[in-house]
Design a protein around this motif. Structure first.
Motif, PDB file in Angstrom:
ATOM      1  N   LEU A 234       0.802  -1.228   0.000  1.00  0.00           N
ATOM      2  CA  LEU A 234       0.000   0.000   0.000  1.00  0.00           C
ATOM      3  C   LEU A 234       0.833   1.276   0.000  1.00  0.00           C
ATOM      4  N   LEU A 235       1.992   1.263   0.620  1.00  0.00           N
ATOM      5  CA  LEU A 235       2.778   2.492   0.750  1.00  0.00           C
ATOM      6  C   LEU A 235       3.071   3.164  -0.598  1.00  0.00           C
ATOM      7  N   PRO A 236       3.479   2.424  -1.647  1.00  0.00           N
ATOM      8  CA  PRO A 236       3.711   3.093  -2.937  1.00  0.00           C
ATOM      9  C   PRO A 236       2.431   3.652  -3.571  1.00  0.00           C
ATOM     10  N   SER A 237       1.277   3.173  -3.119  1.00  0.00           N
ATOM     11  CA  SER A 237      -0.008   3.616  -3.686  1.00  0.00           C
ATOM     12  C   SER A 237      -0.677   4.697  -2.851  1.00  0.00           C
ATOM     13  N   LYS A 238       0.040   5.278  -1.905  1.00  0.00           N
ATOM     14  CA  LYS A 238      -0.547   6.282  -1.017  1.00  0.00           C
ATOM     15  C   LYS A 238      -1.215   7.434  -1.763  1.00  0.00           C
ATOM     16  N   PRO A 239      -0.603   7.988  -2.834  1.00  0.00           N
ATOM     17  CA  PRO A 239      -1.290   9.092  -3.530  1.00  0.00           C
ATOM     18  C   PRO A 239      -2.672   8.687  -4.047  1.00  0.00           C
ATOM     19  N   LEU A 240      -2.798   7.466  -4.558  1.00  0.00           N
ATOM     20  CA  LEU A 240      -4.089   6.998  -5.062  1.00  0.00           C
ATOM     21  C   LEU A 240      -5.061   6.738  -3.919  1.00  0.00           C
ATOM     22  N   ILE A 241      -4.547   6.207  -2.811  1.00  0.00           N
ATOM     23  CA  ILE A 241      -5.392   5.896  -1.665  1.00  0.00           C
ATOM     24  C   ILE A 241      -5.899   7.164  -0.989  1.00  0.00           C
ATOM     25  N   TYR A 242      -5.026   8.132  -0.803  1.00  0.00           N
ATOM     26  CA  TYR A 242      -5.364   9.327  -0.038  1.00  0.00           C
ATOM     27  C   TYR A 242      -6.124  10.364  -0.855  1.00  0.00           C
ATOM     28  N   SER A 243      -6.175  10.200  -2.152  1.00  0.00           N
ATOM     29  CA  SER A 243      -6.895  11.155  -2.993  1.00  0.00           C
ATOM     30  C   SER A 243      -8.397  10.941  -2.855  1.00  0.00           C
ATOM     31  N   HIS A 244      -9.143  11.882  -3.367  1.00  0.00           N
ATOM     32  CA  HIS A 244     -10.610  11.776  -3.329  1.00  0.00           C
ATOM     33  C   HIS A 244     -11.141  12.200  -4.689  1.00  0.00           C
TER      34      HIS A 244
ATOM     35  N   ASN B 259     -15.243   4.258   7.871  1.00  0.00           N
ATOM     36  CA  ASN B 259     -15.006   5.695   7.701  1.00  0.00           C
ATOM     37  C   ASN B 259     -15.239   6.470   8.993  1.00  0.00           C
ATOM     38  N   LEU B 260     -16.008   5.893   9.919  1.00  0.00           N
ATOM     39  CA  LEU B 260     -16.301   6.568  11.183  1.00  0.00           C
ATOM     40  C   LEU B 260     -15.347   6.157  12.312  1.00  0.00           C
ATOM     41  N   LEU B 261     -14.398   5.296  11.999  1.00  0.00           N
ATOM     42  CA  LEU B 261     -13.413   4.914  13.003  1.00  0.00           C
ATOM     43  C   LEU B 261     -12.567   6.110  13.409  1.00  0.00           C
ATOM     44  N   SER B 262     -12.251   6.189  14.691  1.00  0.00           N
ATOM     45  CA  SER B 262     -11.253   7.164  15.119  1.00  0.00           C
ATOM     46  C   SER B 262      -9.877   6.592  14.788  1.00  0.00           C
ATOM     47  N   GLU B 263      -8.959   7.468  14.477  1.00  0.00           N
ATOM     48  CA  GLU B 263      -7.623   7.019  14.107  1.00  0.00           C
ATOM     49  C   GLU B 263      -6.593   8.000  14.639  1.00  0.00           C
ATOM     50  N   GLU B 264      -5.532   7.444  15.163  1.00  0.00           N
ATOM     51  CA  GLU B 264      -4.464   8.285  15.679  1.00  0.00           C
ATOM     52  C   GLU B 264      -3.159   7.868  15.038  1.00  0.00           C
ATOM     53  N   GLU B 265      -2.488   8.839  14.417  1.00  0.00           N
ATOM     54  CA  GLU B 265      -1.202   8.543  13.805  1.00  0.00           C
ATOM     55  C   GLU B 265      -0.140   8.429  14.884  1.00  0.00           C
ATOM     56  N   VAL B 266       0.676   7.405  14.734  1.00  0.00           N
ATOM     57  CA  VAL B 266       1.723   7.160  15.715  1.00  0.00           C
ATOM     58  C   VAL B 266       3.047   7.008  15.002  1.00  0.00           C
ATOM     59  N   ASP B 267       4.079   7.635  15.531  1.00  0.00           N
ATOM     60  CA  ASP B 267       5.432   7.465  15.027  1.00  0.00           C
ATOM     61  C   ASP B 267       5.998   6.182  15.615  1.00  0.00           C
ATOM     62  N   PRO B 268       6.206   5.142  14.776  1.00  0.00           N
ATOM     63  CA  PRO B 268       6.690   3.870  15.317  1.00  0.00           C
ATOM     64  C   PRO B 268       7.960   4.003  16.142  1.00  0.00           C
TER      65      PRO B 268
ATOM     66  N   ALA C 154       0.445  -3.450  14.654  1.00  0.00           N
ATOM     67  CA  ALA C 154       0.097  -2.450  13.651  1.00  0.00           C
ATOM     68  C   ALA C 154       0.691  -1.090  13.981  1.00  0.00           C
ATOM     69  N   LYS C 155       0.862  -0.811  15.266  1.00  0.00           N
ATOM     70  CA  LYS C 155       1.407   0.478  15.677  1.00  0.00           C
ATOM     71  C   LYS C 155       2.882   0.614  15.337  1.00  0.00           C
ATOM     72  N   LEU C 156       3.511  -0.497  14.979  1.00  0.00           N
ATOM     73  CA  LEU C 156       4.925  -0.455  14.610  1.00  0.00           C
ATOM     74  C   LEU C 156       5.127  -0.276  13.108  1.00  0.00           C
ATOM     75  N   PHE C 157       4.053  -0.365  12.341  1.00  0.00           N
ATOM     76  CA  PHE C 157       4.165  -0.207  10.890  1.00  0.00           C
ATOM     77  C   PHE C 157       4.013   1.265  10.493  1.00  0.00           C
ATOM     78  N   PRO C 158       4.718   1.704   9.461  1.00  0.00           N
ATOM     79  CA  PRO C 158       4.642   3.113   9.020  1.00  0.00           C
ATOM     80  C   PRO C 158       3.444   3.367   8.111  1.00  0.00           C
ATOM     81  N   LEU C 159       2.286   2.848   8.498  1.00  0.00           N
ATOM     82  CA  LEU C 159       1.098   2.998   7.656  1.00  0.00           C
ATOM     83  C   LEU C 159      -0.037   3.607   8.461  1.00  0.00           C
ATOM     84  N   SER C 160      -0.460   4.789   8.068  1.00  0.00           N
ATOM     85  CA  SER C 160      -1.691   5.383   8.590  1.00  0.00           C
ATOM     86  C   SER C 160      -2.687   5.390   7.439  1.00  0.00           C
ATOM     87  N   LEU C 161      -3.967   5.380   7.769  1.00  0.00           N
ATOM     88  CA  LEU C 161      -4.980   5.291   6.724  1.00  0.00           C
ATOM     89  C   LEU C 161      -5.589   6.647   6.391  1.00  0.00           C
TER      90      LEU C 161
END
Length: 541
Positions: A28-38, A292-301, A323-330
């Motif tokens: 997923l990381l290389p596809s972040k621009p496609l994922i995060y776009s709307h 989409n209604l989940l709360s999410e908190e970005e964490v620096d691994p 999951a908190k150790l991975f560099p992936l936020s949604l």
């Protein structure tokens, strides 16, 4: 045409689940621009440029039905090799969703068909879900010796009533809505009149009790669960809807099952945490929805590794330490995608799909109108997105009604199998197709501006200018949206694995599984987190 790739990974253990999540992260990381776009910003931000040009050139020439099959992992032999690899990989990383009730934990499961009295008012989807889930919960309760079920997010009480009246389980129906509690009680009273004639005595009839409470945390749910007095609601058909009449601090601690049918957003997460923390909860059956209604908190691994217990302790995502150790936020755009359904997508007709693509184009072009002429509205109004969805649904409904009435549309570019049958110059304002699509766009804009309090402050020439500017790129909406939908199933898989890993991280005290209980074409959110605490009669695999 090549079929979808099989699932490559397993989640039978914490280490396997972690390995699967790591593979998804790398994908997923290389596809972040496609994922995060709307798609709303498609024209404003030239989002077609995010997609590999060779892929976009290829997909723009594809029949619509091929686009609709893309999220299911179906590729065409003549597609660019990199595109085929991308689609094949994302399908292989997605959890297998076909209905399967053969897991050892469900051995000899008895799913009782719902009678007319119990199914009254249910749509086909709800009946399918309640019928199967009630049988599953009954089997799980039997396996762990539970005497009661807490139905979290019970809604109108459909599941609670089937568990009570058909399976003779003691049920607490927990919901935040007073209206839902009232409806549940009234419906239960009607059903009770039918069922009490089947019982030898009144005492044998169990009626679901309602508790109205907004569950803001797992602690709230755990405290309520620990305080439920089961003795009060197994003795007859009389029902109390007042929470104080049901909660009691001094009573015997009966084991119970925590269950939830599409408990929304963080409610599903709170169920998992309450299950871990509540001694009385011996088993869990949870199907989530509304990621989409989940709360999410970005964490620096790098800053979290030594204090994993303190990081994101109450966030809906991520839950697990791994999951908190991975560099992936949604983020919300990615969690929106997780709500998509490849099964529903491929079941669309070409006609409806084209109308969907058109309405996405109108909404994206409307955003450009706002950016150009009403920038202050874009900055100040947080409700544009929701209004856009309402407009899109209404517009689609009108288009469908119109199509049924007319039976033939001059705007049809494709025949029933998706092949191109006419040639139009869509950039020519004199073309009938251009005029018709512009007419729909104009109606969309006028309605949207009115809702936003902007009235008729624009000249028609302003709308014509915007539509003329975006029209050459509208054909790219379908391919762009299809690729994003395809990514949605991988994102949902990651969210589900995070929840499973959270339970697996509790050690040998809990056995947990992900089971596809429903037909995904009927109920897209069909994956259940099923868990039982050690000491219950639970198979290991």
């Amino acid at each position: 045409m090549a079929s979808a790739a099989p699932q490559r990974h397993s989640c039978d253990s914490a280490s396997e689940t972690l390995e699967w999540m790591n593979a998804i992260t790398s994908f997923l990381l290389p596809s972040k621009p496609l994922i995060y776009s709307h798609v709303v910003n498609f024209f404003k931000d030239n989002l077609w440029e995010i997609v590999d040009k060779e892929w976009m050139d290829c997909l723009c020439k594809e029949p619509v039905q091929n686009l609709l099959q893309l999220p299911s992992g179906i590729v065409q032999d003549y597609w660019p090799s990199s595109l085929k690899e991308f689609v094949t990989d994302l399908k292989a990383l997605s959890i297998f969703r076909e209905q399967n009730l053969t897991h050892p934990i469900l051995q000899s499961i008895d799913v009782v068909p719902l009678c007319t009295v119990l199914s009254q008012g249910m749509i086909a989807k709800k009946k399918h879900e309640v019928e199967i889930l009630a049988g599953v919960i009954s089997k799980i309760a039997e396996a762990c010796g539970a005497e009661a079920v807490v139905d979290v997010g019970s809604g109108q009480g459909y599941l609670a009533q089937v568990l009570s009246f058909e399976y003779r389980l003691s049920v607490i129906a927990l919901d935040a809505s007073v209206h839902h509690a009232t409806v549940t009680k009234a419906r239960s009273d009607r059903i009770a009149k039918h069922y009490k004639n089947k019982c030898a005595t009144e005492q044998q009839l169990k009626v679901p009790q309602t508790v109205t409470c907004r569950v803001l945390s797992s602690d709230t749910l755990a405290n309520l669960t620990n305080a439920v007095d089961l003795q009060k609601h197994v003795t007859g058909i009389k029902q109390q809807s007042n929470k104080e009449d049901i909660l009691n601090e001094h009573f015997e601690k009966h084991p119970l099952v925590l269950a939830g049918l599409h408990a929304c957003g963080d409610l599903s997460v709170n169920m998992l945490r309450a299950f871990v923390g509540c001694g009385r909860a011996k088993a869990l059956v949870s199907l989530g929805c509304c990621y989409n209604l989940l709360s999410e908190e970005e964490v620096d691994p790098s800053s979290c590794s030594e204090f994993q217990e303190a990081c994101c302790i109450s966030a809906g995502f991520p839950m697990s330490k791994g999951a908190k150790l991975f560099p992936l936020s949604l983020g919300k755009s990615a969690r929106d995608l997780a709500c998509q359904s490849a099964e529903r997508w491929r079941s669309l007709t070409t006609e409806i799909a084209l109308q969907n693509f058109d309405v996405h184009a109108y909404r994206a072009a409307f955003q450009l109108v706002l950016e150009k002429h009403f920038p202050e509205v874009v900055k100040s109004s947080p409700s544009i997105g929701r209004q856009g969805k309402a407009l899109r649904r209404r517009r689609l409904g009108k288009l469908l009604e119109s199509q049924i009435e007319e039976k033939h549309s001059q705007a049809m570019e494709y025949n029933e199998i998706g092949a191109e049958v006419t040639s139009h110059d869509y950039s020519d304002p004199t073309e009938p197709v251009w005029k018709e699509k512009y007419g729909h766009f104009k109606e969309f804009c006028e309605s949207g501006l009115l809702r936003l309090g902007c009235g008729s402050q624009l000249q028609e020439s302003d709308l014509i200018e915007v539509w003329g500017e975006v029209q050459p790129f509208t054909e790219m909406i379908g391919p762009f949206w299809s690729l994003r939908v395809a990514l949605g199933q991988v994102i949902e898989t990651y969210i589900l694995l995070d929840r499973l890993l959270y339970l697996q991280e509790q050690g040998d005290s809990i056995n947990a599984f992900l089971l596809p209980l429903f037909d995904p074409a009927v109920s897209p959110r069909n994956m259940a987190v099923v868990a039982m605490k050690v000491g219950s009669d639970l198979p290991k695999s």
